[in-house]
Design an enzyme around this catalytic site. Structure first.
Site, short mmCIF file in Angstrom:
data_model
loop_
_atom_site.label_atom_id
_atom_site.label_comp_id
_atom_site.label_asym_id
_atom_site.label_seq_id
_atom_site.Cartn_x
_atom_site.Cartn_y
_atom_site.Cartn_z
CE LYS A 126 10.50 64.30 63.75
NZ LYS A 126 10.48 62.86 63.11
N GLY A 127 9.74 64.71 69.48
CA GLY A 127 10.76 64.69 70.67
C GLY A 127 11.14 63.48 71.07
CB THR A 129 6.28 60.28 71.49
OG1 THR A 129 6.38 60.47 70.06
CG2 THR A 129 6.24 61.76 72.15
NE ARG A 207 15.22 66.48 69.08
CZ ARG A 207 15.25 66.08 67.77
NH1 ARG A 207 13.88 65.81 67.32
NH2 ARG A 207 16.28 65.89 67.04
CB SER A 215 13.41 67.53 64.05
OG SER A 215 12.95 66.18 63.76
CE LYS A 332 9.44 57.97 64.19
NZ LYS A 332 8.49 59.08 64.65
CB THR A 335 20.43 64.26 57.44
OG1 THR A 335 21.04 63.06 57.32
CG2 THR A 335 21.49 65.49 57.39
CG HIS A 336 17.46 67.91 61.58
ND1 HIS A 336 17.70 68.35 63.06
CD2 HIS A 336 16.66 66.70 61.79
CE1 HIS A 336 17.05 67.47 63.70
NE2 HIS A 336 16.47 66.33 62.83
#
EC number: 2.8.2.-
Length: 369
Positions: A126-127, A129, A207, A215, A332, A335-336
């Protein structure tokens, strides 16, 4: 000799014939002589040329394929039309060569070789990649495995040849890459990669650990709707501010601890850190630094990107051969979930010392506050 004898016999009577008759008689006699000299209509060959061979019109000798018979000149003038089309089709087939050596079809030609990766995107989950992989692989000198191989964390017992088989074919001048984000937090991975090659270049996409954890939770919640709340999983006791470091979403963000493990096997100069935040605001700038790290010419530039306001991150502009731009998938840009402000502040306090140590280790302040 036969022609001379025939002319001598008929010559005494020629004075009795008229001019027209003489012409006709001459033509007739010429025809008889031709038939006597060339009874089969064959063309006289030079004594030095072997009869089985065929020659091109320009005199250069070239043997034809044994499967194609050599025709005489008179035969070649009256080739059947259907046979001519068949010969033309045979001549156009790419796997038949003049020297009767088969050439494999284009679809079976192997361009390049499968090589173990020169560079690996080792993290983090979740950075960003996937974005890095999709962006860098449009470079003509980069070939990458499309899926996460999980070789060094889950499939190591299958062996390096199995791993090599997952790689795309590359030319000698191209870089082979793969990405598996869980490598960064797997204890055994640095040692295993160094055993494969100590020259492997490593890319880590980092991140803000708090945003990354939210995330991560959002993604898991989309697959497991009955998941406990974020606060229940993140804290052992929220009122006391005790964070549960055993929860994977929290543990991944302890970048300094994981990096210490990698530095036992690789020098810092061999690891490149990508800012997940800048990857969104300035993708061309981050890709420029990645290309420099990999020793590539800067081909991927700002002309390749546009910002998709709906998704909230950059996408690749459509290539000339495609009718639509290339954006990352639906998974991807989710919405968090909403997390209360107090929990976020508690997590920032928790991560702060780890972040400061990470900044010092890599020589860069990512400003995660």
């Amino acid at each position: 000799m036969a022609c001379v004898l025939l002319f001598s016999r008929l010559l005494p009577f020629s004075h009795r014939l008229r001019g027209t008759s003489i012409c006709l008689l001459s033509l007739f006699l010429s025809y008889l002589c031709y038939c006597a000299l060339f009874p089969d209509g064959a063309v006289v060959q030079k004594s030095g040329n072997p009869p089985p061979g065929c020659q091109r019109a320009d005199g250069a000798k070239r043997r034809l394929q044994k499967s194609l018979p050599c025709r005489s000149l008179s035969d070649a003038m009256f080739v059947d039309a259907s046979q001519l089309k068949t010969d033309q089709r045979r001549a156009s087939i790419p796997h038949i060569a003049r020297n009767n050596t088969p050439i494999p079809p284009m679809i079976n030609l192997k361009f390049g070789n499968k090589k173990l990766p020169n560079a690996i995107i080792v993290g983090v989950k979740k950075g960003g990649t996937r974005a890095v992989l999709e962006f860098i692989r449009i470079h003509p000198d980069v070939r990458a495995a499309g899926t996460e191989t999980h070789f060094f964390d889950r499939n190591y017992d299958r062996g390096l040849e199995w791993y090599r088989g997952l790689m795309p074919r590359t030319l000698e001048s191209q870089i082979t890459m793969e990405k598996t984000p869980s490598y960064f937090v797997t204890k055994e991975t640095p040692r295993r990669i160094s055993t494969m090659s100590q020259d492997t270049k490593l890319i880590v996409v980092v991140r803000d650990p708090v945003t990354r954890a939210i995330s991560d939770y959002t993604q898991t919640l989309s697959k497991t709707p009955d998941l406990p709340s974020f606060q229940e999983l993140a804290f052992r006791n929220q009122s006391l501010g005790l964070v549960d470091m055993s929860w994977n979403a929290i543990r991944i963000g302890l970048y300094a601890l994981h990096l210490e493990n990698w530095l036992r096997y690789f020098p810092l100069a061999q690891i490149h850190f990508v800012s997940g935040e800048r990857l969104i605001t300035d993708p061309a700038g981050e890709l420029a630094r990645i290309q420099d790290f990999l020793g590539l010419k800067r081909i991927v530039t700002d002309k390749h990107f546009y910002f998709n306001r709906t998704k909230g991150f950059p996408c690749l502009k459509k290539p000339e051969s495609s009718g639509s731009p290339r954006c990352l998938g639906k998974s991807k840009g989710r919405t968090h979930v909403q997390i209360d402000r107090e929990a976020i502040e508690q997590l920032r306090d928790f991560y702060r010392p780890y972040n400061v140590k990470f900044y010092e280790m890599v020589g860069h302040d990512f400003k995660w506050e």
